[in-house]
Design a protein around this motif. Sequence first.
Motif, PDB file in Angstrom:
ATOM      1  N   HIS A   1       6.601 -14.627  19.804  1.00 33.18           N
ATOM      2  CA  HIS A   1       5.411 -14.380  20.620  1.00 33.18           C
ATOM      3  C   HIS A   1       4.880 -12.954  20.449  1.00 33.18           C
ATOM      4  CE1 HIS A   1       6.433 -18.214  22.405  1.00 33.18           C
ATOM      5  NE2 HIS A   1       7.605 -17.730  22.783  1.00 33.18           N
ATOM      6  N   GLY A   2       5.078 -12.402  19.246  1.00 30.35           N
ATOM      7  CA  GLY A   2       4.532 -11.090  18.936  1.00 30.35           C
ATOM      8  C   GLY A   2       3.191 -11.220  18.245  1.00 30.35           C
ATOM      9  N   ARG A   3       2.628 -10.093  17.831  1.00 32.93           N
ATOM     10  CA  ARG A   3       1.339 -10.145  17.141  1.00 32.93           C
ATOM     11  C   ARG A   3       1.567 -10.134  15.637  1.00 32.93           C
ATOM     12  NH1 ARG A   3      -1.476  -4.370  18.743  1.00 32.93           N
ATOM     13  NH2 ARG A   3       0.025  -2.950  17.760  1.00 32.93           N
ATOM     14  N   PRO A   4       1.118 -11.193  14.958  1.00 37.25           N
ATOM     15  CA  PRO A   4       1.361 -11.317  13.513  1.00 37.25           C
ATOM     16  C   PRO A   4       0.556 -10.291  12.719  1.00 37.25           C
ATOM     17  CG  PRO A   4      -0.063 -13.082  14.277  1.00 37.25           C
ATOM     18  CD  PRO A   4       0.392 -12.352  15.499  1.00 37.25           C
ATOM     19  N   GLY A   5       0.898 -10.185  11.451  1.00 36.11           N
ATOM     20  CA  GLY A   5       0.241  -9.251  10.545  1.00 36.11           C
ATOM     21  C   GLY A   5       1.217  -8.523   9.639  1.00 36.11           C
ATOM     22  N   ALA A   6       2.514  -8.545  10.010  1.00 37.28           N
ATOM     23  CA  ALA A   6       3.518  -7.835   9.221  1.00 37.28           C
ATOM     24  C   ALA A   6       3.701  -8.437   7.830  1.00 37.28           C
ATOM     25  CB  ALA A   6       4.859  -7.816   9.954  1.00 37.28           C
ATOM     26  N   ALA A   7       3.254  -9.676   7.637  1.00 40.56           N
ATOM     27  CA  ALA A   7       3.367 -10.290   6.309  1.00 40.56           C
ATOM     28  C   ALA A   7       2.567  -9.519   5.267  1.00 40.56           C
ATOM     29  CB  ALA A   7       2.900 -11.747   6.368  1.00 40.56           C
ATOM     30  N   GLN A   8       1.579  -8.761   5.708  1.00 35.81           N
ATOM     31  CA  GLN A   8       0.750  -7.989   4.780  1.00 35.81           C
ATOM     32  C   GLN A   8       1.371  -6.632   4.435  1.00 35.81           C
ATOM     33  OE1 GLN A   8      -3.082  -7.657   6.702  1.00 35.81           O
ATOM     34  NE2 GLN A   8      -3.036  -9.797   7.343  1.00 35.81           N
ATOM     35  N   ALA A   9       2.473  -6.298   5.091  1.00 36.51           N
ATOM     36  CA  ALA A   9       3.036  -4.954   4.941  1.00 36.51           C
ATOM     37  C   ALA A   9       3.562  -4.633   3.544  1.00 36.51           C
ATOM     38  CB  ALA A   9       4.139  -4.735   5.978  1.00 36.51           C
ATOM     39  N   PRO A  10       4.259  -5.550   2.854  1.00 37.81           N
ATOM     40  CA  PRO A  10       4.804  -5.153   1.549  1.00 37.81           C
ATOM     41  C   PRO A  10       3.750  -4.588   0.594  1.00 37.81           C
ATOM     42  CG  PRO A  10       5.805  -7.198   2.256  1.00 37.81           C
ATOM     43  CD  PRO A  10       4.721  -6.903   3.248  1.00 37.81           C
ATOM     44  N   GLN A  11       2.589  -5.227   0.541  1.00 38.47           N
ATOM     45  CA  GLN A  11       1.556  -4.708  -0.354  1.00 38.47           C
ATOM     46  C   GLN A  11       0.989  -3.388   0.147  1.00 38.47           C
ATOM     47  OE1 GLN A  11       2.375  -6.257  -2.923  1.00 38.47           O
ATOM     48  NE2 GLN A  11       0.384  -7.000  -3.631  1.00 38.47           N
ATOM     49  N   ALA A  12       0.847  -3.248   1.461  1.00 33.38           N
ATOM     50  CA  ALA A  12       0.325  -1.995   2.016  1.00 33.38           C
ATOM     51  C   ALA A  12       1.275  -0.834   1.735  1.00 33.38           C
ATOM     52  CB  ALA A  12       0.097  -2.144   3.518  1.00 33.38           C
ATOM     53  N   VAL A  13       2.574  -1.090   1.849  1.00 35.90           N
ATOM     54  CA  VAL A  13       3.550  -0.027   1.594  1.00 35.90           C
ATOM     55  C   VAL A  13       3.602   0.305   0.107  1.00 35.90           C
ATOM     56  CG1 VAL A  13       5.971   0.656   1.793  1.00 35.90           C
ATOM     57  CG2 VAL A  13       4.892  -0.643   3.639  1.00 35.90           C
ATOM     58  N   ARG A  14       3.516  -0.712  -0.739  1.00 39.43           N
ATOM     59  CA  ARG A  14       3.478  -0.436  -2.183  1.00 39.43           C
ATOM     60  C   ARG A  14       2.290   0.458  -2.537  1.00 39.43           C
ATOM     61  NH1 ARG A  14       5.102  -6.056  -2.578  1.00 39.43           N
ATOM     62  NH2 ARG A  14       7.032  -6.348  -3.780  1.00 39.43           N
ATOM     63  N   LYS A  15       1.126   0.144  -1.979  1.00 37.52           N
ATOM     64  CA  LYS A  15      -0.064   0.943  -2.270  1.00 37.52           C
ATOM     65  C   LYS A  15       0.137   2.391  -1.822  1.00 37.52           C
ATOM     66  CE  LYS A  15      -3.439  -2.824  -2.203  1.00 37.52           C
ATOM     67  NZ  LYS A  15      -4.615  -3.428  -1.509  1.00 37.52           N
ATOM     68  N   ALA A  16       0.797   2.560  -0.673  1.00 32.24           N
ATOM     69  CA  ALA A  16       1.063   3.919  -0.187  1.00 32.24           C
ATOM     70  C   ALA A  16       2.106   4.617  -1.047  1.00 32.24           C
ATOM     71  CB  ALA A  16       1.518   3.868   1.264  1.00 32.24           C
ATOM     72  N   LEU A  17       3.051   3.861  -1.590  1.00 32.15           N
ATOM     73  CA  LEU A  17       4.080   4.433  -2.458  1.00 32.15           C
ATOM     74  C   LEU A  17       3.522   4.830  -3.826  1.00 32.15           C
ATOM     75  CD1 LEU A  17       7.179   2.128  -1.837  1.00 32.15           C
ATOM     76  CD2 LEU A  17       7.170   4.619  -1.634  1.00 32.15           C
ATOM     77  N   ALA A  18       2.468   4.161  -4.243  1.00 31.32           N
ATOM     78  CA  ALA A  18       1.978   4.325  -5.617  1.00 31.32           C
ATOM     79  C   ALA A  18       1.725   5.781  -5.985  1.00 31.32           C
ATOM     80  CB  ALA A  18       0.711   3.499  -5.819  1.00 31.32           C
ATOM     81  N   ASN A  19       1.204   6.565  -5.052  1.00 32.12           N
ATOM     82  CA  ASN A  19       0.851   7.958  -5.349  1.00 32.12           C
ATOM     83  C   ASN A  19       1.909   8.957  -4.914  1.00 32.12           C
ATOM     84  OD1 ASN A  19      -1.544   8.274  -6.863  1.00 32.12           O
ATOM     85  ND2 ASN A  19      -2.760   7.601  -5.108  1.00 32.12           N
ATOM     86  N   VAL A  20       3.062   8.492  -4.461  1.00 31.15           N
ATOM     87  CA  VAL A  20       4.140   9.412  -4.093  1.00 31.15           C
ATOM     88  C   VAL A  20       4.700  10.054  -5.369  1.00 31.15           C
ATOM     89  CG1 VAL A  20       6.467   9.583  -3.118  1.00 31.15           C
ATOM     90  CG2 VAL A  20       4.737   8.172  -1.986  1.00 31.15           C
ATOM     91  N   PRO A  21       4.798  11.374  -5.416  1.00 32.88           N
ATOM     92  CA  PRO A  21       5.327  12.038  -6.617  1.00 32.88           C
ATOM     93  C   PRO A  21       6.797  11.698  -6.860  1.00 32.88           C
ATOM     94  CG  PRO A  21       4.146  13.594  -5.210  1.00 32.88           C
ATOM     95  CD  PRO A  21       4.329  12.343  -4.411  1.00 32.88           C
ATOM     96  N   ILE A  22       7.146  11.605  -8.109  1.00 33.58           N
ATOM     97  CA  ILE A  22       8.543  11.388  -8.497  1.00 33.58           C
ATOM     98  C   ILE A  22       9.283  12.717  -8.396  1.00 33.58           C
ATOM     99  CG2 ILE A  22      10.087  10.875 -10.420  1.00 33.58           C
ATOM    100  CD1 ILE A  22       8.867   8.368  -9.298  1.00 33.58           C
ATOM    101  N   MET A  23      10.357  12.726  -7.599  1.00 34.74           N
ATOM    102  CA  MET A  23      11.188  13.924  -7.466  1.00 34.74           C
ATOM    103  C   MET A  23      12.648  13.503  -7.354  1.00 34.74           C
ATOM    104  SD  MET A  23       9.128  16.586  -5.036  1.00 34.74           S
ATOM    105  CE  MET A  23       7.512  17.200  -5.481  1.00 34.74           C
ATOM    106  N   GLY A  24      13.195  13.084  -8.460  1.00 29.69           N
ATOM    107  CA  GLY A  24      14.610  12.733  -8.489  1.00 29.69           C
ATOM    108  C   GLY A  24      14.924  11.287  -8.226  1.00 29.69           C
ATOM    109  N   GLU A  25      13.905  10.424  -8.116  1.00 32.18           N
ATOM    110  CA  GLU A  25      14.184   9.011  -7.911  1.00 32.18           C
ATOM    111  C   GLU A  25      14.933   8.406  -9.103  1.00 32.18           C
ATOM    112  OE1 GLU A  25      10.480   9.538  -5.296  1.00 32.18           O
ATOM    113  OE2 GLU A  25      11.526  10.546  -6.943  1.00 32.18           O
ATOM    114  N   PRO A  26      15.824   7.462  -8.844  1.00 36.02           N
ATOM    115  CA  PRO A  26      16.471   6.727  -9.919  1.00 36.02           C
ATOM    116  C   PRO A  26      15.483   5.709 -10.494  1.00 36.02           C
ATOM    117  CG  PRO A  26      17.098   5.778  -7.822  1.00 36.02           C
ATOM    118  CD  PRO A  26      16.247   6.986  -7.510  1.00 36.02           C
ATOM    119  N   PRO A  27      15.898   4.876 -11.438  1.00 30.65           N
ATOM    120  CA  PRO A  27      14.989   3.826 -11.916  1.00 30.65           C
ATOM    121  C   PRO A  27      14.453   2.991 -10.753  1.00 30.65           C
ATOM    122  CG  PRO A  27      16.909   3.957 -13.321  1.00 30.65           C
ATOM    123  CD  PRO A  27      17.176   4.882 -12.175  1.00 30.65           C
TER     124      PRO A  27
END
Length: 315
Positions: free
Chosen positions: A53-79
């Motif tokens: 009985h919550g408010r739906p919409g979280a199903a769209q989150a994976p793509q939204a987070v990926r888009k936000a991650l896209a421009n994060v600079p690489i600083m020591g991340e593994p593969p």
Amino acid sequence: MSAAPGVWQGRIDDEEPGTTDRWHQRVRVFDAASRGGVALIGFAVDEGVRRNHGRPGAAQAPQAVRKALANVPIMGEPPLWDAGDIECTGDDLEAAQAALAQRVAQAAGQGCLPLVLGGGHEVAWGTFQGLVQAQPDRQRLLVLNLDAHFDLRMAAHANSGTPFRQMHESCAARGKPFIYRVLGISRFANTQALFDRADALDVRYWLDEALQTESGVRAALAELARELQECDAVYLTVDIDALPAGVAPGVSAPAPLGVPLWALEQAIDLVLASGKLCGADLAEMNPQFDRDNLTAKVAARIAARIARGSNVQGD
């Protein structure tokens, strides 16, 4: 081959000397040959939120987070790998959770750290099952939930409020200890019945009220450090609604108080420093209620922090 070209796009600093790579330039498609590093798995599902009985919409989150991650600079991340999304057909949440478990187990089996982008907090039951499948003989798995809610509900049908009760039942059936710890619990978002159930199940928790000051956070993390020493591995699940609504407005259930982002990050860093993290997920980010993509950026910051601090390297 780059992953999901429609999502993994962003700025390229060709004229800047030095290392200027960003996530969109490093993420690759996860396949049978992927080894080590971090495997992103989307859980594009909020059926559990609807059932709760919550408010739906979280199903769209994976793509939204990926888009936000896209421009994060690489600083020591593994593969970095993108293992795609799990979706829910109709209202068959259980099938979606089983599919997530299988993908998490596959990623872990290939030496990757599964980092799941939910989705409602029903994602936790799928992630947990996958980690168990990958290492069924593990004795002491610490489940650490950064959350305002216990999510120990009793319900005829599993939902976003039941995953940790389901984990307890699974542990009992397998003869394993249920080691569940929660940072950020709100006395105004959980019923007395849930507090009583948490006490009955020997759940250790820290209230959001106790995590507003540096001294309070230090005390909580000192206790958590002892827990980390005693466990074999840690499964970290981060409910974005643990954060204050002003920091994370785009969630299923905004928190009036919440845990400060700096405190939540210190808890994450402590887990990463233990070297025992075996899997993680983010839950309840809801793009429909976000403002200026702020919550997506916060979720991306947390995901990148986990990736940078993980100790999984590629071949």
